[in-house]
Write an enzyme that holds these catalytic residues in place. Structure first.
Site, PDB file in Angstrom:
ATOM      1  N   GLU A   1       0.813  -1.216   0.000  1.00 16.97           N
ATOM      2  CA  GLU A   1       0.000   0.000   0.000  1.00 16.97           C
ATOM      3  C   GLU A   1       0.844   1.262   0.000  1.00 16.97           C
ATOM      4  O   GLU A   1       0.491   2.258  -0.652  1.00 16.97           O
ATOM      5  CB  GLU A   1      -0.943   0.002   1.205  1.00 16.97           C
ATOM      6  CG  GLU A   1      -2.121  -0.956   1.099  1.00 16.97           C
ATOM      7  CD  GLU A   1      -1.806  -2.410   1.423  1.00 16.97           C
ATOM      8  OE1 GLU A   1      -0.630  -2.709   1.745  1.00 16.97           O
ATOM      9  OE2 GLU A   1      -2.719  -3.249   1.363  1.00 16.97           O
TER      10      GLU A   1
ATOM     11  N   HIS B   1     -11.295  -3.745  10.426  1.00 12.43           N
ATOM     12  CA  HIS B   1     -11.912  -3.717   9.098  1.00 12.43           C
ATOM     13  C   HIS B   1     -13.180  -2.880   9.093  1.00 12.43           C
ATOM     14  O   HIS B   1     -14.096  -3.130   8.306  1.00 12.43           O
ATOM     15  CB  HIS B   1     -12.221  -5.146   8.621  1.00 12.43           C
ATOM     16  CG  HIS B   1     -11.086  -5.782   7.877  1.00 12.43           C
ATOM     17  ND1 HIS B   1      -9.809  -5.814   8.371  1.00 12.43           N
ATOM     18  CD2 HIS B   1     -11.012  -6.402   6.674  1.00 12.43           C
ATOM     19  CE1 HIS B   1      -9.022  -6.449   7.505  1.00 12.43           C
ATOM     20  NE2 HIS B   1      -9.722  -6.801   6.468  1.00 12.43           N
TER      21      HIS B   1
HETATM   22  C1  LIG Z   1      -2.426  -4.598   4.460  1.00  7.42           C
HETATM   23  C2  LIG Z   1      -3.553  -5.338   3.861  1.00  7.42           C
HETATM   24  N1  LIG Z   1      -3.759  -5.242   2.531  1.00  7.42           N
HETATM   25  C3  LIG Z   1      -4.758  -5.925   1.951  1.00  7.42           C
HETATM   26  C4  LIG Z   1      -5.582  -6.722   2.684  1.00  7.42           C
HETATM   27  C5  LIG Z   1      -6.711  -7.527   2.021  1.00  7.42           C
HETATM   28  N2  LIG Z   1      -6.340  -8.931   2.045  1.00  7.42           N
HETATM   29  C6  LIG Z   1      -6.758  -9.750   3.005  1.00  7.42           C
HETATM   30  S1  LIG Z   1      -6.090 -11.272   2.875  1.00  7.42           S
HETATM   31  C7  LIG Z   1      -5.208 -10.842   1.507  1.00  7.42           C
HETATM   32  C8  LIG Z   1      -4.343 -11.826   0.808  1.00  7.42           C
HETATM   33  C9  LIG Z   1      -3.142 -12.208   1.593  1.00  7.42           C
HETATM   34  O1  LIG Z   1      -2.505 -13.258   0.944  1.00  7.42           O
HETATM   35  P1  LIG Z   1      -1.455 -14.196   1.663  1.00  7.42           P
HETATM   36  O2  LIG Z   1      -0.537 -13.359   2.501  1.00  7.42           O
HETATM   37  O3  LIG Z   1      -0.825 -15.044   0.638  1.00  7.42           O
HETATM   38  O4  LIG Z   1      -2.300 -15.069   2.670  1.00  7.42           O
HETATM   39  P2  LIG Z   1      -3.414 -16.155   2.381  1.00  7.42           P
HETATM   40  O5  LIG Z   1      -4.740 -15.435   2.454  1.00  7.42           O
HETATM   41  O6  LIG Z   1      -3.131 -16.766   1.062  1.00  7.42           O
HETATM   42  O7  LIG Z   1      -3.301 -17.131   3.499  1.00  7.42           O
HETATM   43  C10 LIG Z   1      -5.464  -9.524   1.158  1.00  7.42           C
HETATM   44  C11 LIG Z   1      -4.890  -8.847   0.002  1.00  7.42           C
HETATM   45  C12 LIG Z   1      -5.366  -6.776   4.073  1.00  7.42           C
HETATM   46  N3  LIG Z   1      -6.142  -7.465   4.882  1.00  7.42           N
HETATM   47  N4  LIG Z   1      -4.330  -6.096   4.619  1.00  7.42           N
END
Ligand SMILES: Cc1ncc(C[n+]2csc(CCOP(=O)(O)OP(=O)(O)O)c2C)c(N)n1
Ligand SMILES: Cc1ncc(C[n+]2csc(CCOP(=O)(O)OP(=O)(O)O)c2C)c(N)n1
Ligand SMILES: [Mg+2]
Ligand SMILES: [Mg+2]
Lengths: 353, 349, 353, 349
Positions: free
Chosen positions: B64, B133
Site C-alpha cells: 500500500e 476492518h
Molecule cells: C495490508 C492489507 N492489505 C490488503 C488486505 C486484504 N487482504 C486480506 S487477505 C489478503 C491476501 C493475503 O494473501 P497471503 O498473505 O498469501 O495469505 P493467504 O490469504 O493466502 O493465506 C489480502 C490482500 C489486508 N487485509 N491487509
C-alpha cells in the site's frame, strides 16, 4: 531437498538448548528468568494424524455450521494447509511462541490453543478466547504460546521479531515462529523485519505459507520471480523450501531450522508450498471463481497429507482417534452454543488496561 | 421506466462513473488489490480490464505504501490514477505518502506540480468485521490542508462525486460505505459532476437539524421518520463532501431549528462533529448558539460479536432518541427500526 | 568492474531509442505523445569538470554564506558526492526525469536545474524554484526534468516508479532515474518499489548513492551484509556497483544501464560508492562527530574526482571554466539577494490547485 | 541552590527520566534512529548505551513501520520499549501499527494482552523545517480509542510525564516540541509521576481562559503577559495530557471567565480546539456557553521562508489579539513579543 538434516531419522528428538549468546555489554544487570525447559513433544504418524484430522474436521464443521448464521464472523479456512502449522509446531515446545494471521485456525489448534475457546469466539460468546470481541480473525491463547493474529496482512511479522528481541535481551531459551502468506511477503514491513531480525541475529523462524495466491492474485502477478528463499538469503537468512506439503518434511525442515536458531545463529526462513481448498474467505469451494486451473488444486487434493497420514495408520487406531476428535468437536460446539453473549457493559471494557 | 428515472445501485453508479471517465480520458486508470478479479471490488471495477485493457485496470502486489507513491508519481506525470482499497483501514499504511506528499506537493512547489489522485476507501461493517476492518479515517484527512474528502451517500452522488473527484486536480479521499452498496436510486445516464462543498438537505424540518456522515445518513433518515411520528420535525443534511465542508447550509439550518445533532461514522473525539460544533459556536456566537450534540462510534475499538457490534454504532433508534432528548429535553424510547442492509448482510466482505 | 560495457570508449554516444514495448491489450486508444528526441549530450573532461566544479563551488559558497543567516534552511551538502549526480545525469537527456532527496543540490544542478532559482529558494525568496516555500530540501525544476524532492527518506522512490509507469503507459521514449541513499534502502517502500518496477518492467534506473552512512549510522549497523546489488538482483533487477567514485565510470555504468532500460528490458540498479565530506546537515566538517575513522574520509578526499578531473585539463581552459562558474555563482547570489520575500498573501496560495 | 529548586532544561529532564526508569526497571529500553549517536537525540538519550549497555539503547535501520511493530512485539513479551522519532512527521509511517494494533490489542483480546510502549515524537519548527518536518499529529491519536497522548510543556512535567508514560500499561504517544528543549525549570531529583488527565492552571485570571498545546503554552504565557498590561486577565491552562483530556478544569475556568481560546500546535480542523469547544458546548448548554475560539497553524502546509513561517504559527502577539477581541469585541494591536527560542534558533535540527 533439505540438505544436511540428520535429526529427521527419528520421530523423537530433544531440542538442543540454546546456549546464552555472548553478552555484548558489560552493564547487563537484568534478572535472568527461570530457564524454560524447551522440550519438544514426541511425534508419530498417529499424533500427526490426530492434529491434522482435528483441524480438518473443525473447519469442516465450521463449513457445515456457517449457513446457520451462528458464526457471524468472516472465516478464512485452512483446509488443505493443515500440514504447515502441524509440521512446524511439531518442532516447537509450548513455551515457544507463534504469531500468525487471520487464517489462523490451523495454527491456533496445532500450537495447542483451546478448542472450546476458539469455537465460542467464532460464535461471539463470552467464553471465547477474546470474550467474543475478536472473532475468527484474531485468535489468541497465551498459555499455548499462540499470540494474537491480525486482519491486516503482514502486521504480525514485526511483532514476532520484537518478541524475539525480548527473548534475546532476556537470555531466554525460547524461539518465535511467525507464519504469514506469500502475499504478506510483498509488504515492505516483511523486508524491514527480515533485515532487522538478521542484523540482530534474533531467535526467529519465518514461515512463509505459500499457497500461491493472495486472495485470487497469483504469485506471478505480484513478483518478478517465484524466489522467496532467494530474497530471504539476500538478508543472509538461511532458507529452505519444502514443496511437498508433507507434514513430516515440514517438521524436519522446521526442526533443523529450530536447532540452528536455538544455537544463537539467528533467523531462519522456511517456505512451505501448500494449497487453499476453499475460497479466500467464507465456507465456499475455491473453484467457484475460476481464477486458477482445476488441475492445480486437484493435484494438491490428490496429495492431501491428511489422507496420506491416515493411510499409514492402522484402521482401528485411526477410528479411535477420529471418534475422540469428533467427540471433542461436538463438545466444543455445544460449549459455544451454551456460552452466553457478553453483557452490554463489556462494550466499554478493556479499551485500556 | 424512462431514462430520466433510471435506477442504479450505489455500486453500479460507481462503476458507471469510472467507465465513463475512462472512456473520456485516457489518463484515467484504476489499480489496487483485486480490482481485476472476478468480484471486481463489489462490482465497481468489474470488467474494466476487459474494456480498457489490463494496463488501465490492474491488480498490484500487497504494497500500500509504495502503490500510493506510484499513484502520486503517475499523477505527477499527468495521469489520473484511482487507487482502490477494499478497506479504508489499509489507508493507515498510506499515511506518509498521502499526508507528507500528496497533500503538500502543490503548496511546497508553489503550484509547479499537482497530484490529481483519487483514493477510494471502503468502510466495512457487520458480520464481525471487527476492529481492523471497520474504520473510517476521514477526520485525519479533514485535519490536514491540501487534501479533499468526499463521502457520498446516494447512488446519484456516488456517481457525480466520483466523476468530480477524478476531474479534480487535487488528491481526493473518496469514502464509500459497504452498507451503502446495495442502495438503489435514480442516476442520470450522462456524465455529470456533483460539486464538492455543497451539502444537501434531504428532508426539511423545523425542530432539529441532523447531519449524518456516509451510511449514518441512512440511519438519520430512519430516525427522522420515527421522529415525525413522535411530532418532531427533523431536517436531515448530507454534507456530501467533508473537505471542503459546507458549513453555511448546516449553520442556516441549525439557526432555524435551534438544535443540531451530528452523527458520524467514526469516533467523535476530534471528529466531524467536533469540527461542526466548533465552527458553529465560533460563528454563531452573537446570534445564540443552538443546542448541539455529537454521536458516533462508541469510544472503543469495534467488537465482532453481534450484540456489542449493534450497540457500538448509532442506529435509527438511538439517533431518534438523542434528537428527541435534544429538542424536548426528556427521555423517550423510539421504536426499533430494522436496518436491513445490516441485518441481512452476509457478504461478500 | 562493469562487465560488458563497450560504449564507454568514446566520450560521445547517442542513446538508442527505446522501441515501443509490445502492447499487451487490444484496447489501447490513447494519444501517443510527440516522440521525444532522447539525445544525450556529449561529454568531455571539460564538460564534466565544469559541472563538478560548479556544484562543488556552489556548495562551498553555501558554507561561506551560512553563518550570515541569509540561508534559513537546513542544508544537506553533497560536497564529495558530486560525481554520482554528474556521472548519471551525463547518461540522461533533458526529457528524462530524475527524482532525488533532500540532499539534492548536486542532482538539481547536474540535471540542468536553474542556479538562480535554487539560490533564491535557499534564501527563501520569491524567485526561488518554489517561491521560497520549500527551501533546500525540496528543489524542483520541471523544465530540466528535475522533480521535487522530499525530506522524508525514501518517499520519492515510488514516485519515480509511478512516473515510469506513466511513461510506459504512454509509450514515451524516456526513462526515469531515482537517486537515494544507502539509508533509504532500509525502508520497506524501497523493496515494494523495486518489486513493482521489476514486475512491470518499468523504464527506471535506481541509483543508490552509498556514502556508507545514514546520518552517523554505518551500513554495518543497519544491514546484515553490505550487499545492495544482491538485494536488487533478488528482484531480478540487473545491478552494477561502481566503487571508484569516478565520474566517467559512473557515467559509463549509467549509460550502459540506460541503454538496456530504453530497450524495454525493465529496471536497472546502480550502486555508487561515495563519501560525504561535510556533516549530515549544515555546513560543518564531518569529522567533528568522530563517528568514523579519519582515514576513511582522507582516502576519499585523496581520490577526489573534482580534483582528478581538473588535473586532466589544460590550465588555461581550466581557469576559463572556473572564472565562468565563479561569475555565474556570484550572479546567482546577487540574484537571490535582490529577490524580494514572498508577499504575506502567498501564505494561503497553492494549497489546492 | 538547594536540591528542591534544582533547575534542568527540558531535554535534561527527559534524559533524567529515562535514566531513572532504566535503572529501576530492566524491561525498559530505548531505540530509534540515532539514539546512540554523538548528538544523543538532543541530549535526551546521551550515553544511555554506555550506562545501560548497547542492547538497551540502540540505533535501528530506517524502518519506522517494522520498528513500531518490533516495539509492540517486545511489549507483548513484557518489555517496556521507548521508540524515539526525531520528527513526529515520521509517525505517518507508523500509523498502521499504532492504530490498527497498539491501540486495539488490549480491547481485541479482552485484556489478555497489552502494549506498554512509549512513542516519543519531536515536533520541529523554525529555520525552514518546512512542510514535512513540522507537523504535530496528536489529533489523529486523540481520535482513536486505546491510545494515550501527552504533551508536557515544562521540564517538571516532561520528566514526570515520561516516567508515567513508561510505567503506563498502554501505548502512549509522547509529544515533545523542539522549541521547548532549551527551557529551564525546577525539576525534583527523585522519580515521580505526573498523572495524565490533570490539567494545570499556569496563571489564574478572570477574563479569558487560554488553553495551549505544547510549545503554544509558552506563547500563551507571553500573550497573558501583554494582556495583563492591557487590562485583560487571562487564565492559561496547560492540559498536559490530551488523551485523557481534563475537560473539567477547562470547563470550570471557561465557566468563570466566560471566554475560551484554544491555541493548538497543529491545524484547527478536527483538532484539539474543535474537541474542547464541542465538549463545552455539549456540556455547558444549560448554563450559557462562553465565547470560544480556536487558533492553530494556518490552513496550509508549513512554508520554509521566514516571513511566511512567522505568520503560519500563532504567536504571543496574535494570541493576545485574539483573546482581546474575544473579551472586548474590538480590535487591538498587541506589542510584538520576541520568542527567543525561535529567533535565536540555529539548530541542531
Ligand atoms: C495490508 C492489507 N492489505 C490488503 C488486505 C486484504 N487482504 C486480506 S487477505 C489478503 C491476501 C493475503 O494473501 P497471503 O498473505 O498469501 O495469505 P493467504 O490469504 O493466502 O493465506 C489480502 C490482500 C489486508 N487485509 N491487509
Ligand atoms: C522516514 C524518515 N526517517 C528518518 C529520517 C531522518 N533522517 C534524515 S536523513 C537520514 C539518513 C538517510 O541516509 P541515506 O539515505 O543514506 O542518505 P544520505 O543522508 O546519506 O544522503 C535520516 C535517518 C527521515 N528524514 N525520514
Ligand atoms: Mg497466499
Ligand atoms: Mg547515506
Amino acid at each position: 531437498m533439505i540438505p544436511g538434516i540428520t535429526i529427521s531419522k527419528s520421530t523423537l528428538y530433544v531440542v538442543i538448548f540454546w546456549s546464552n549468546a555472548p553478552i555484548s555489554s558489560k552493564n547487563i544487570s537484568w534478572k535472568l528468568p527461570a530457564t524454560h525447559r524447551g522440550k519438544v513433544a514426541e511425534h508419530t504418524d498417529e499424533t500427526f494424524y490426530r492434529s491434522l484430522y482435528r483441524i480438518r474436521r473443525v473447519e469442516e464443521e465450521i463449513v457445515r455450521l456457517y449457513p446457520s448464521d451462528r458464526i457471524k464472523s468472516p472465516v478464512h479456512l485452512s483446509i488443505g494447509q493443515e500440514s504447515v502449522s502441524v509440521g512446524v509446531c511439531a518442532a516447537l515446545s509450548t513455551n515457544d511462541i507463534v504469531f500468525g494471521t487471520y487464517r489462523g485456525h490451523a495454527l491456533y489448534l496445532a500450537k495447542g490453543g483451546d478448542l472450546n475457546s476458539m469455537m465460542a469466539e467464532l460464535f461471539g460468546k463470552r467464553d471465547g478466547s477474546a470474550r467474543g470481541k475478536a472473532g475468527s480473525m484474531h485468535l489468541i491463547d497465551l498459555g499455548a504460546g499462540m499470540m494474537g493474529t491480525s486482519a491486516i496482512v503482514a502486521t504480525t511479522i514485526p511483532h514476532a521479531v520484537g518478541y524475539a528481541l525480548a527473548i534475546q535481551m532476556r537470555r531466554e531459551n525460547r524461539i518465535v515462529a511467525v507464519f504469514f502468506g506469500d502475499g504478506a511477503s510483498d509488504e515492505g514491513v516483511f523486508h524491514e523485519s527480515m533485515n532487522f531480525a538478521a542484523l540482530k541475529k534474533l531467535p526467529i523462524l519465518f514461515v512463509c505459507e505459500n499457497n500461491g495466491y493472495a486472495i485470487y492474485s497469483p504469485v506471478s502477478d505480484r513478483m518478478p520471480a517465484d524466489n522467496f528463499c532467494e530474497r530471504a538469503e539476500s538478508y543472509r537468512i538461511p532458507s529452505t523450501r519444502v514443496q511437498s506439503g508433507k507434514t513430516t518434511e515440514i517438521r524436519d525442515a522446521a526442526a533443523h531450522a529450530a536447532v540452528a536458531i536455538r544455537k544463537g545463529n539467528g533467523p531462519q526462513f522456511l517456505e512451505c508450498l501448500t494449497a487453499r481448498w476453499r475460497d479466500h474467505v467464507g465456507p465456499d469451494e475455491d473453484r467457484i471463481w475460476n481464477y486458477r486451473p482445476d488441475s492445480e488444486l486437484d493435484d494438491w487434493i490428490a496429495r492431501d497429507d491428511v489422507a496420506a497420514t491416515a493411510s499409514r495408520i492402522d484402521q482401528a487406531r485411526r477410528s479411535a482417534i477420529e471418534a475422540e476428535v469428533e467427540r471433542e468437536i461436538a463438545d466444543a460446539i455445544a460449549f459455544a452454543e451454551a456460552s452466553p453473549y457478553p453483557a452490554m457493559e463489556e462494550l466499554n471494557e478493556h479499551v485500556f488496561r | 421506466m424512462s431514462s430520466a428515472d433510471r435506477e442504479l445501485t450505489y455500486s453500479e453508479a460507481l462503476h458507471e462513473a469510472v467507465r465513463q471517465e475512462m472512456s473520456r480520458n485516457s489518463d484515467v486508470f484504476v489499480f489496487g488489490l483485486g480490482v481485476d478479479d472476478a468480484k471486481g471490488m463489489y462490482g465497481t471495477t468489474a470488467g474494466l480490464h476487459e474494456e480498457f485493457g489490463t494496463e488501465r485496470n490492474f491488480d498490484t502486489p500487497l504494497a500500500e505504501d509504495a502503490m500510493t507513491g506510484v499513484a502520486i508519481g503517475a499523477a505527477l506525470a499527468g495521469m489520473r490514477p484511482i487507487h482502490v482499497h477494499q478497506r479504508m483501514d489499509f489507508l493507515l499504511l498510506c499515511m506518509n505518502q498521502l499526508i507528507n506528499i500528496a497533500a503538500k506537493a502543490s503548496y511546497m512547489y508553489a503550484g509547479a506540480c499537482h497530484v490529481p489522485i483519487v483514493v477510494r476507501g471502503i468502510i466495512g461493517r457487520s458480520w464481525g468485521q471487527g476492529a481492523q476492518h471497520s474504520q473510517a479515517l476521514h477526520s485525519f484527512f479533514m485535519h490536514v490542508p491540501g487534501i479533499k474528502v468526499v463521502a457520498p451517500t446516494t447512488p446519484h452522488d456516488a456517481k457525480g462525486c466520483l466523476i468530480a473527484a477524478i476531474r479534480d486536480d487535487n488528491p481526493v479521499i473518496f469514502m464509500e460505505h459497504r452498507m451503502l452498496y446495495g442502495n438503489r436510486g435514480v442516476v442520470p445516464e450522462n456524465d455529470y459532476e456533483v460539486p464538492f462543498g455543497q451539502a444537501r438537505i434531504l428532508t426539511s424540518g423545523n425542530d432539529v437539524t441532523i447531519v449524518g456522515v456516509s451510511h449514518m445518513i441512512v440511519e438519520c433518515l430512519r430516525a427522522a421518520h420515527v421522529l415525525r411520528e413522535a411530532g418532531v420535525s427533523a431536517e436531515v443534511i448530507d454534507p456530501v463532501s467533508l473537505a471542503p465542508l459546507d458549513i453555511d447550509t448546516i449553520a442556516a439550518s441549525a439557526r432555524k431549528t435551534k438544535h443540531l445533532l451530528v452523527v458520524d461514522t467514526s469516533w467523535t473525539t476530534c471528529g466531524t462533529g467536533s469540527e461542526i460544533l466548533a465552527q458553529l459556536v465560533e460563528s454563531l456566537g452573537e446570534e445564540g448558539i443552538p443546542k448541539m450534540k455529537r454521536m458516533g462510534y462508541a469510544p472503543t475499538p469495534c467488537p465482532t460479536t453481534r450484540p456489542l457490534e449493534d450497540i457500538y454504532y448509532p442506529s435509527g433508534q438511538t439517533i431518534a432518541e438523542a434528537a428527541h432528548a435534544l429538542v424536548r429535553g426528556r427521555d423517550w424510547t423510539a421504536p426499533q427500526i430494522e436496518a436491513r442492509e445490516i441485518s441481512e448482510f452476509r457478504g461478500p466482505f
